[in-house]
Design an enzyme around this catalytic site. Sequence first.
Site, short mmCIF file in Angstrom:
data_model
loop_
_atom_site.label_atom_id
_atom_site.label_comp_id
_atom_site.label_asym_id
_atom_site.label_seq_id
_atom_site.Cartn_x
_atom_site.Cartn_y
_atom_site.Cartn_z
N TYR A 151 17.70 -11.38 0.54
CA TYR A 151 18.90 -10.83 1.31
C TYR A 151 19.70 -12.07 1.65
O TYR A 151 20.90 -12.09 1.63
CB TYR A 151 18.12 -10.04 2.51
CG TYR A 151 19.47 -9.53 3.54
CD1 TYR A 151 19.93 -8.43 2.92
CD2 TYR A 151 19.68 -9.89 4.52
CE1 TYR A 151 20.76 -7.65 3.76
CE2 TYR A 151 20.58 -9.57 5.50
CZ TYR A 151 21.13 -8.28 5.01
OH TYR A 151 22.31 -7.98 5.77
N1 LIG Z 1 22.34 -3.50 10.28
C1 LIG Z 1 22.33 -4.78 10.32
O1 LIG Z 1 21.56 -5.34 11.17
C2 LIG Z 1 23.23 -5.70 9.49
C3 LIG Z 1 23.13 -7.14 9.89
C4 LIG Z 1 24.16 -8.05 9.24
C5 LIG Z 1 24.77 -7.35 8.23
N2 LIG Z 1 24.42 -6.28 7.55
C6 LIG Z 1 25.27 -5.79 6.52
O2 LIG Z 1 26.05 -4.82 6.89
C7 LIG Z 1 26.43 -3.92 5.67
C8 LIG Z 1 26.11 -2.39 5.96
O3 LIG Z 1 24.97 -1.98 6.60
P1 LIG Z 1 24.14 -1.12 7.36
O4 LIG Z 1 23.57 -1.83 8.42
O5 LIG Z 1 25.27 -0.06 7.55
O6 LIG Z 1 23.25 -0.31 6.29
P2 LIG Z 1 22.89 1.13 5.97
O7 LIG Z 1 21.69 1.09 5.02
O8 LIG Z 1 23.13 2.11 7.13
O9 LIG Z 1 24.35 1.48 4.98
C9 LIG Z 1 24.28 0.82 3.70
C10 LIG Z 1 25.16 1.88 2.65
O10 LIG Z 1 25.17 1.19 1.61
C11 LIG Z 1 25.20 2.25 0.41
N3 LIG Z 1 24.67 1.53 -0.85
C12 LIG Z 1 23.60 0.89 -0.83
N4 LIG Z 1 23.56 0.55 -2.48
C13 LIG Z 1 24.80 0.86 -3.14
C14 LIG Z 1 25.38 0.88 -4.14
N5 LIG Z 1 24.73 0.50 -5.28
N6 LIG Z 1 26.49 1.38 -4.40
C15 LIG Z 1 27.21 1.97 -3.36
N7 LIG Z 1 26.65 2.13 -2.25
C16 LIG Z 1 25.51 1.55 -1.94
C17 LIG Z 1 24.12 2.90 0.96
O11 LIG Z 1 23.88 4.22 0.70
C18 LIG Z 1 24.56 3.04 2.60
O12 LIG Z 1 25.32 4.12 2.76
C19 LIG Z 1 25.22 -4.42 4.64
O13 LIG Z 1 25.98 -5.16 3.74
C20 LIG Z 1 24.36 -5.17 5.38
O14 LIG Z 1 23.98 -6.20 4.72
C21 LIG Z 1 23.83 -5.41 8.53
#
Ligand SMILES: NC(=O)c1ccc[n+]([C@@H]2O[C@H](COP(=O)([O-])OP(=O)(O)OC[C@H]3O[C@@H](n4cnc5c(N)ncnc54)[C@H](O)[C@@H]3O)[C@@H](O)[C@H]2O)c1
Length: 257
Positions: free
Chosen positions: A164
């Site tokens: 990650y």
């Molecule tokens: N939640 C946290 O703590 C956090 C912190 C920093 C960064 N992020 C980043 O924020 C972004 C959103 O994360 P989130 O927390 O909303 O997670 P989440 O799991 O709620 O949402 C992620 C979404 O991406 C979709 N997805 C996954 N693989 C895919 C693919 N191959 N094609 C299209 N869609 C796909 C999933 O279906 C899901 O709807 C991510 O890039 C994550 O790394 C999250």
Amino acid sequence: MDARYDLAGRRAIVTGGAGGLGRGIAAALRDAGATVELWDANPRALDAAASGLGVGRRPVDITDPAAVDEAAAAAFAAHGRIDILVNNAGILGEVKPVWETDPRNFEAVLRVNLFGTYLVSRALLGRMRLQEPRPGIGGHALRGHVVNIASIQGKEGMALAAAYSASKAGVIALTKSTAKETARDGIVVTAVTPAAAETAMAKEISAARRADILSRIPMGRFVEVEEVARMVLWLSSDECSFSTGGIFDLSGARATY
Ligand SMILES: NC(=O)c1ccc[n+]([C@@H]2O[C@H](COP(=O)([O-])OP(=O)(O)OC[C@H]3O[C@@H](n4cnc5c(N)ncnc54)[C@H](O)[C@@H]3O)[C@@H](O)[C@H]2O)c1
């Protein structure tokens, strides 16, 4: 959300739009007047999110080059242009030391987070740079904004999350590289590096891991989805005109550089 930016007439795509951050970002863009389309690989969650928000949807797996190119062509055919792209889709992968990880899982994380972000950028940027520019603030021509969702772990690294963290470091380098390539095209490319937020992703970790992550954030709390959305809103607006290639922290003082 209080709409301080006028994005009326702008067309936006949010990948991973069915997830926690994606929905929050899409709602902020919609409230500012943009026409929003969610892209996601989970059709059920996508339908629920798009219906709930009253925005468009396109089922697409961002790791599939042909599907991404087809989706980009269809989005341009439907909207005429794309002004805002938020590369937000991502997965966490397994939480283990490197020596215990499954190589297929490591590859899958890089494939979604880095390769998928590259594929969507490739398909959209190639088209965005050919669209008519708009006069931005100060008369500087603008063709669009791309905001990549990286992570604080991409700057610092994180034990038990090598894939990650490496993928998000890659997203940061991809952001800086594409910003250099599009700097004269009027396309502003930036990334944000959020600390942990309360989404489905945060629920995948153990209580001990959660406490460890929380202890690293001097503000003593997770970032709110709306706080991420507000920064993405600014980065997607004409106000953000010279910060291309910039990486913007949302870390509650966790970031040290
Ligand atoms: N939640 C946290 O703590 C956090 C912190 C920093 C960064 N992020 C980043 O924020 C972004 C959103 O994360 P989130 O927390 O909303 O997670 P989440 O799991 O709620 O949402 C992620 C979404 O991406 C979709 N997805 C996954 N693989 C895919 C693919 N191959 N094609 C299209 N869609 C796909 C999933 O279906 C899901 O709807 C991510 O890039 C994550 O790394 C999250």
